[in-house]
Design an enzyme around this catalytic site. Structure first.
Site, PDB file in Angstrom:
ATOM      1  N   GLU A 180       0.822  -1.211   0.000  1.00 54.35           N
ATOM      2  CA  GLU A 180       0.000   0.000   0.000  1.00 54.35           C
ATOM      3  C   GLU A 180       0.858   1.264   0.000  1.00 54.35           C
ATOM      4  O   GLU A 180       0.334   2.378  -0.132  1.00 54.35           O
ATOM      5  CB  GLU A 180      -0.929   0.017   1.224  1.00 54.35           C
ATOM      6  N   MET A 235      -8.797  -2.367   9.357  1.00 52.76           N
ATOM      7  CA  MET A 235      -8.300  -2.876  10.634  1.00 52.76           C
ATOM      8  C   MET A 235      -7.448  -1.877  11.428  1.00 52.76           C
ATOM      9  O   MET A 235      -6.830  -2.270  12.415  1.00 52.76           O
ATOM     10  CB  MET A 235      -7.514  -4.178  10.369  1.00 52.76           C
ATOM     11  N   GLU A 236      -7.369  -0.626  11.001  1.00 46.01           N
ATOM     12  CA  GLU A 236      -6.421   0.279  11.676  1.00 46.01           C
ATOM     13  C   GLU A 236      -6.908   1.699  11.963  1.00 46.01           C
ATOM     14  O   GLU A 236      -6.543   2.279  12.994  1.00 46.01           O
ATOM     15  CB  GLU A 236      -5.127   0.423  10.833  1.00 46.01           C
ATOM     16  N   ASP A 256     -12.294  -4.787  -2.065  1.00 41.05           N
ATOM     17  CA  ASP A 256     -13.183  -5.960  -2.008  1.00 41.05           C
ATOM     18  C   ASP A 256     -14.489  -5.525  -1.338  1.00 41.05           C
ATOM     19  O   ASP A 256     -14.586  -4.411  -0.838  1.00 41.05           O
ATOM     20  CB  ASP A 256     -12.509  -7.087  -1.209  1.00 41.05           C
ATOM     21  N   GLY A 260     -12.390  -2.918   2.769  1.00 36.76           N
ATOM     22  CA  GLY A 260     -13.542  -3.618   2.219  1.00 36.76           C
ATOM     23  C   GLY A 260     -14.730  -2.661   2.170  1.00 36.76           C
ATOM     24  O   GLY A 260     -14.947  -1.900   3.110  1.00 36.76           O
TER      25      GLY A 260
HETATM   26  N1  ADE Z   1      -8.957  -4.384   4.287  1.00 40.26           N
HETATM   27  C1  ADE Z   1      -9.281  -4.599   2.981  1.00 40.26           C
HETATM   28  N2  ADE Z   1     -10.342  -5.413   2.888  1.00 40.26           N
HETATM   29  C2  ADE Z   1     -10.700  -5.722   4.162  1.00 40.26           C
HETATM   30  C3  ADE Z   1     -11.702  -6.541   4.719  1.00 40.26           C
HETATM   31  N3  ADE Z   1     -12.537  -7.217   3.943  1.00 40.26           N
HETATM   32  N4  ADE Z   1     -11.763  -6.654   6.077  1.00 40.26           N
HETATM   33  C4  ADE Z   1     -10.891  -5.984   6.863  1.00 40.26           C
HETATM   34  N5  ADE Z   1      -9.918  -5.206   6.379  1.00 40.26           N
HETATM   35  C5  ADE Z   1      -9.822  -5.073   5.044  1.00 40.26           C
END
Ligand code: ADE
Length: 251
Positions: A12, A192-193, A216, A78
């Protein structure tokens, strides 16, 4: 004024360090911090690593050890909200830890002893980020036509502003994404951050903004889509975005 630029994973931030003039690497807290100048701005690049605790450690180091005066997070996420498609950009206006639950002692999502469940992005930094992102999504040379076709990135890549939900889970089951959508209907994206970095920046009074490209849809296909997007698209978007952002920031 020094700007900390964080991403979770190396892909990234691919190629960003090559733009730094007079770059030096400092090791601290088991991490590498790349310090230099880009567009005349002092910049510290670092990888937060993955998850809320790792991100909080890195953010605290950027502030306490490197004295950054603002932090920008770039990376992938996501898509949660029905309007958010792969390839779109989400600029966080506020951040929640979707796995924070000290109920019944504190309300669901509330960060204990803060009296709040959401931390806010800095409005001015986010405005600059939005301006930079606007240029990137309109620039067809950032992601070439073949890559766009491979990822089904038809039509204009859109920019959304809203809530980003962070938690220590890679969301890769459709039912889990649906449960998050039901619990946090205004959440645009999950990662996640960012909410952890937002909390650290709140503690220190340091402006924070985050931009996430949607890799995604946090569904059963998420791990496949995430991996391909991470390797082929994420770095290009980050380079274009940071190059456009830095000249907009006060030096
Ligand atoms: N980062 C990118 N896609 C993610 C997902 N599906 N869940 C958590 N972090 C992500």
């Amino acid at each position: 004024m020094s700007t900390g630029i964080l991403s979770a994973m190396a892909q990234e931030q691919a190629g960003l360090a090559a733009h730094l003039d007079g770059m030096r690497v400092e090791r601290y807290a088991g991490r590498e911090f790349q310090v230099g100048r880009w567009h005349g701005r002092e910049v510290v690049l670092a990888l937060s690593r993955i998850g809320k605790v790792a991100a909080a450690t890195t953010a605290a180091a950027l502030i306490e050890r490197f004295g950054v005066s603002r932090i920008v997070f770039t990376g992938v996420a996501g898509g949660l909200h029905p309007d958010v498609r792969v390839g779109d950009t989400v600029i966080g206006t506020e951040f929640v830890q979707h796995d924070m639950d000290a109920s019944p002692i504190f309300p669901r999502y509330e960060v204990p002893l803060y009296g709040r469940s959401r931390f806010l992005a800095d409005a001015e930094l986010s405005r600059c980020l939005a301006q930079a992102a606007q240029g990137v999504v309109q620039d067809e040379s950032v992601i070439d036509a073949a890559t766009r076709a491979r990822f089904g990135l038809g039509g204009p890549m859109r920019i959304h502003h809203g809530l980003i939900a962070s938690g220590d889970r890679f969301v890769s089951r459709s039912e889990e994404a649906a449960a998050l959508r039901a619990a946090l209907p205004d959440a645009m994206a999950v990662e996640m951050e960012a909410a952890a970095v937002a909390q650290v920046c709140h503690d220190h009074g340091v402006p924070f903004a985050a931009v996430r490209n949607i890799s995604d849809r946090a569904d059963d296909q998420a791990h496949v889509d995430f991996d391909a997007y991470l390797h082929e698209v994420a770095g290009r978007q980050a380079r274009a975005l940071i190059a456009a952002l830095l000249p907009l920031l006060p030096a």
